[in-house]
Structure formats: structure tokens, C-alpha cells
Design a protein around this motif. Structure first.
Motif, mmCIF file in Angstrom:
data_model
loop_
_atom_site.group_PDB
_atom_site.id
_atom_site.type_symbol
_atom_site.label_atom_id
_atom_site.label_comp_id
_atom_site.label_asym_id
_atom_site.label_seq_id
_atom_site.Cartn_x
_atom_site.Cartn_y
_atom_site.Cartn_z
ATOM 1 N N GLU A 111 0.832 -1.202 0.000
ATOM 2 C CA GLU A 111 0.000 0.000 0.000
ATOM 3 C C GLU A 111 0.870 1.258 0.000
ATOM 4 O O GLU A 111 1.758 1.431 0.831
ATOM 5 N N SER B 108 -4.306 3.295 -8.665
ATOM 6 C CA SER B 108 -4.958 2.316 -7.812
ATOM 7 C C SER B 108 -5.018 0.988 -8.557
ATOM 8 O O SER B 108 -5.091 0.955 -9.791
ATOM 9 N N ARG C 284 -5.703 -1.273 -3.857
ATOM 10 C CA ARG C 284 -4.328 -0.984 -3.454
ATOM 11 C C ARG C 284 -3.831 0.232 -4.247
ATOM 12 O O ARG C 284 -4.156 0.379 -5.425
ATOM 13 N N THR C 285 -3.059 1.107 -3.629
ATOM 14 C CA THR C 285 -2.528 2.279 -4.309
ATOM 15 C C THR C 285 -1.014 2.220 -4.379
ATOM 16 O O THR C 285 -0.356 1.591 -3.539
#
Length: 204
Positions: free
Chosen positions: A65, A173, A197-198
């Protein structure tokens, strides 16, 4: 019998149904990995409007992340684990059998479109197994800037895709949609990450 009014009505119905479809059907096809096929992808597009369900979503191992990749970083390999893979050998029956019929796994627009313009026979063997649709997006974009459909639990990005991400922005993302298919029909899922998730790429 005059078929023209009926034909016009059918086309109008198809137009209305299509306008309500998920925009994924208007975006380019993904890359394909493992044993994934375009028929399997269209099956996922067809069920993407189902209510969000993260109960059996994948666990993303990488990217982490908020991970920051340097501008000159080599194309990464992203990985995940999946409850679907862990249970791939267990029997699929009971309530899941209700989802295995062609009608339950196809949207109205797909059914109507096939009625008007029958599809050609599949050019690849029907896909059976767990499958993963990874979409990389930028804020406000209608379509993913990169995506892959794969039967593997990883995606090794190629240099071309990684360069395209560098041109598309700095913040991204990653959403992973997973499902189990039986001969191209979705019988479990789709499951999506509750929170995509980024990751970021360094400023050029």
C-alpha cells in the motif's frame, strides 16, 4: 408478417440495455496471462455489475500500500494469494449450482445481443478455474490505463506497459477482481478488494 417494427423494437431495447451496462465493456481488452481467454474476460464483464463482494477477495502481496517506485525502476512483478486457489479442488455444488446456468451468469444485454446477432463458436477451449482481472487506474479515468486477465497469481509487467504507466500519471490504484469459472461461466464471485491498493511513480 412485417418484421420491421419488431426489428426496430429489438434494436431500441438493445440500445437501452447497453446504455446501462458497465463501462468496462467499452474499454479495451486486457492483456492475457496464463490460460486466460477473451471469452473468460467477457464473462467477467458480464457480471461486474453484481453487488460488491469482498468475502473471498485476493490478498495483495505486492505492490504494498502506497508503494513508491522510482522513475527508472524496472517493471515490477505483482503478486497475490487467493482463497479461490486454496479451495480449487473442493466440490462446487449446492447453492453454487444455481449460478452455473448460462442464463444466471449472463446479463440481459448479452442475452438480447446474442438473440439478435448470434455469436461465433468459441475459438479456444472454454476456461474452467480461478481467474484474476487486475486493473490499474488513475483518478477520474473511465477506463484502466493497464490491465491483465490471468489464471496466475502474479503479473510480471512488461516494459511497454510500465512505460505507459509512467506517461499516464503518478498516482494509481490497483483493483483485482477474482472469480471461479466453469466452462466460461462465472459460478463463484466476482470478488473485489474492499479497498483498491494504491501506488505511486516518482516524478519525471
Amino acid at each position: 408478417m412485417n418484421l420491421k417494427p419488431l426489428s426496430i423494437a429489438c434494436v431500441a431495447a438493445l440500445s437501452l440495455a447497453t446504455s446501462a451496462c458497465d463501462s468496462s465493456s467499452e474499454c479495451a481488452e486486457p492483456l492475457y496471462g496464463g490460460r486466460a481467454t477473451d471469452e473468460a474476460w467477457r464473462s467477467l464483464v458480464d457480471v461486474k455489475q453484481r453487488p460488491a463482494n469482498s468475502s473471498l477477495a485476493v490478498t495483495v502481496v505486492s505492490p504494498t500500500e502506497g508503494e513508491l517506485y522510482a522513475t527508472d525502476a524496472a517493471p515490477p512483478r505483482w503478486e497475490w494469494t487467493s482463497p479461490l486457489r486454496a479451495s480449487v479442488d473442493r466440490p462446487r455444488s449446492g447453492a453454487l449450482a444455481l449460478e452455473s446456468s448460462p442464463r444466471s451468469s449472463r446479463s440481459f444485454s448479452a442475452w438480447l445481443g446474442e438473440l439478435l446477432v448470434p455469436t461465433a463458436h468459441a475459438h479456444l477451449p472454454p476456461f474452467t478455474g480461478d481467474i484474476y482481472w487486475v486493473e490499474v487506474s488513475t483518478p477520474g479515468a473511465r477506463c484502466p490505463v493497464a490491465q491483465v486477465l490471468t489464471s496466475d497469481l502474479s503479473w510480471q509487467l512488461d516494459a511497454t506497459t510500465w512505460a505507459e504507466l509512467a506517461r499516464s500519471g503518478q498516482s494509481f490504484s490497483v483493483q483485482v477482481t477474482s472469480a471461479y469459472l466453469q466452462e466460461n461461466r462465472v459460478t463463484e464471485g466476482p470478488y473485489t478488494l474492499a479497498t483498491p491498493r494504491t501506488f505511486r511513480r516518482g516524478a519525471p
